[in-house]
Motif scaffolding. Structure first.
Motif, PDB file in Angstrom:
ATOM      1  N   LEU A  82       0.823  -1.198   0.000  1.00 20.67           N
ATOM      2  CA  LEU A  82       0.000   0.000   0.000  1.00 20.67           C
ATOM      3  C   LEU A  82       0.866   1.261   0.000  1.00 20.67           C
ATOM      4  N   PHE A  83       1.975   1.227   0.720  1.00 18.40           N
ATOM      5  CA  PHE A  83       2.882   2.381   0.737  1.00 18.40           C
ATOM      6  C   PHE A  83       3.423   2.638  -0.675  1.00 18.40           C
ATOM      7  N   ALA A  84       3.851   1.575  -1.339  1.00 19.32           N
ATOM      8  CA  ALA A  84       4.398   1.730  -2.693  1.00 19.32           C
ATOM      9  C   ALA A  84       3.337   2.250  -3.663  1.00 19.32           C
ATOM     10  N   ILE A  85       2.114   1.721  -3.557  1.00 18.35           N
ATOM     11  CA  ILE A  85       1.031   2.188  -4.427  1.00 18.35           C
ATOM     12  C   ILE A  85       0.734   3.663  -4.149  1.00 18.35           C
ATOM     13  N   GLY A  86       0.681   4.010  -2.857  1.00 15.42           N
ATOM     14  CA  GLY A  86       0.372   5.388  -2.491  1.00 15.42           C
ATOM     15  C   GLY A  86       1.429   6.372  -2.974  1.00 15.42           C
TER      16      GLY A  86
END
Length: 527
Positions: A82-86
């Motif tokens: 989720l961090f990478a997507i965000g």
């Protein structure tokens, strides 16, 4: 897990911390820089008052309403993912904002940027909590908080420099650069982690909460153009009430609620929620409305306006740390209440400083407000978990974060609408009876949004100096209202949180008892 700053700690954990801090730096930069760039964006893309308000509110709306949902998604599907997507989404949108052909596209992209920001912050903070423990975790999150302070403090100055030398589109490139650095140097070092006990996501709660906040924001912002009696505005506000009621019913009945509303049975927990509301009205809204005034009405350049704003935001770099040190002798609730009183005094001083227009006389009042708001700023998160039983700490933090960010969205919308109403009333009382109401309404909305040039063009019979005087009167009344809200919040904090040492002791004893139980259980398992 790692203990930062201990031998052998430098490496992957520090790279992860750096990546999350870089992402955290980009978020307040996007907020404060976007606010300062609003007049320049409105001039180039010919945006109306409503569209200009959405430049900031669109970002805060999606960010605030989806932060809790993003946390649940991170626990279930992976914090690193989720961090990478965000961060990827935030970086891409930042690049696209630099090529936006219209203000409508800017507003839509800012809304998408808020979604990405929620994913990045939720995934990043969850990843840090998994990577560090003990004192290392405390220091890591302290650095994260300091990074937020840096973004708030220097965002206006950086934005002013970029706008003056390269144009407003360049400010969004800074967010893209920071995002690329986080992706290159941090994400590859991260370990994926999930919560094996994560349950089904409360989609109904998320939908009704987001819908209620969206309808309220839409209605309040649209009121400056359509009027409060407009069927559109009334419909939005009625929809907000109905969706809020539906959210309350859902959260009291669902097995795994997004927000456990039973925590509001603790009076001191309710008192803690007052703190972010107070700082919204005595600090956050000023980060948006003051640049509009300095640049759009008083004629300051963006870089000069950014330097003035530094007086308001710079105290956030040192005051929260000093307030935390004072808790050795004074309760956190009392320190927070004193800080709000100082902020209220600064707001009163600011009215006098702005009486004859913007000048260097506003620096001292802005510093005072920044010092006052900074005192509860660094204590709020700790208070949010210290006033509830330890086993409820996770949900308490989630509710507090949602209150803080959603409160900022509501505060920005309401303050902008109130300023528009006050400005319109002053314009109507000044103009001749034969003035066209539609032109008056649009001119007042333009003036309230910091577009003095367009307001003056709509009302050619009114001197520019008169419009500035009208705006100054309305702005003074607005500051008076902010003083009242801040004082009421200070009183509430003193009443509900004035004796937090006892609560802290109880929390500590509860934590020690829980630790003993865990040790006993562990010994039995090994035996």
């Amino acid at each position: 897990m790692s203990n930062i700053f201990s031998p052998g700690s430098f490496g992957r954990p520090v790279a992860i911390l750096t990546a999350v801090c870089l992402a955290a730096l980009a978020l307040p930069l996007s907020f404060s820089a976007g606010a300062l760039a609003t007049p320049a964006i409105g001039r180039e893309l010919a945006g109306g008052p409503v569209e200009m308000n959405w430049i900031t509110n669109a970002f805060m709306l999606t960010f605030g309403s989806l932060l809790m949902a993003a946390g649940a998604l991170a626990d279930r599907f992976g914090r690193k993912r989720l961090f990478a997507i965000g961060v990827s989404g935030f970086t891409l949108v930042s690049l696209l904002l630099g090529f936006a052909p219209s203000i409508l596209i800017v507003d839509l992209l800012r809304a998408i940027q808020g979604v990405a920001a929620a994913a990045a912050l939720a995934g990043g903070t969850a990843a840090l909590a998994q990577e560090f423990d003990g004192r290392g975790r405390t220091r890591a999150f302290s650095l994260l908080g300091t990074t937020f302070g840096l973004g708030l403090a220097f965002g206006p100055v950086l934005a002013g420099f970029m706008i003056e030398h390269f144009g407003w589109r360049a400010i969004f490139a800074t967010g893209a650069v920071v995002g690329v650095l986080a992706l290159l140097f941090g994400v590859p070092q991260m370990r994926e982690s999930r919560d094996p006990d994560a349950q089904c996501i409360d989609w109904a709660g998320i939908a009704t909460f987001t819908g209620a906040l969206s309808c309220f924001t839409f209605g309040v912002i649209q009121s400056s153009e359509s009027g409060w009696s407009s069927p559109l505005v009334v419909g939005f506000l009625l929809g907000a009430v109905l969706l809020a009621a539906a959210f309350w019913v859902i959260e009291t009945r669902v097995a795994r609620p997004m927000l456990d509303l039973s925590l509001f049975r603790y009076p001191r927990f309710v008192g803690v929620q007052v703190l972010p509301i107070a700082t919204c009205y005595c600090y956050i809204v000023l980060l948006v409305v003051l640049p509009l005034r300095f640049v759009g009405v008083d004629g300051y350049s963006e870089i000069d306006a950014g330097l003035l704003m530094l007086a308001l935001s710079a105290p956030m770099l040192v005051v929260p740390l000093a307030a935390a040190m004072l808790t050795r002798w004074i309760s956190a609730g009392v320190i927070s209440g004193i800080g709000l009183l100082i902020a209220a005094a600064g707001l009163y001083w600011l009215i006098a400083g702005l009486a004859d227009g913007t000048s260097h006389a506003v620096i001292a009042p802005l510093l005072t407000i920044g010092v006052g708001a900074g005192m509860p700023w660094g204590l709020m998160d700790g208070l949010s978990v210290s006033v509830v039983p330890k086993e409820r700490a996770g949900m308490a933090t989630g509710i507090f974060s949602t209150t803080r960010v959603a409160g900022e969205c509501i505060a920005l919308a309401t303050v902008s609408a109130i300023l528009a109403v006050l400005t319109q009333a002053r314009v109507l009382s000044t103009l001749k009876p034969h003035a066209i109401p539609a032109e008056v309404s649009e001119a007042a909305a333009r003036l309230a949004a910091g577009d003095l040039d367009r307001a003056s063009a709509l009302l050619p019979d009114v001197a520019r100096a008169t419009l500035q005087h009208i705006y100054a009167d309305a702005f003074g009344l607005l500051l008076g209202g902010l003083i009242v809200v801040t004082l009421l919040c200070a009183i509430t904090v003193f009443v509900m949180l004035g004796h937090t040492h006892a609560d802290d002791d109880a929390s500590a004893k509860h934590g020690l008892r829980e630790l003993r139980e865990r040790v006993t259980t562990s010994d039995r398992e090994h035996a």
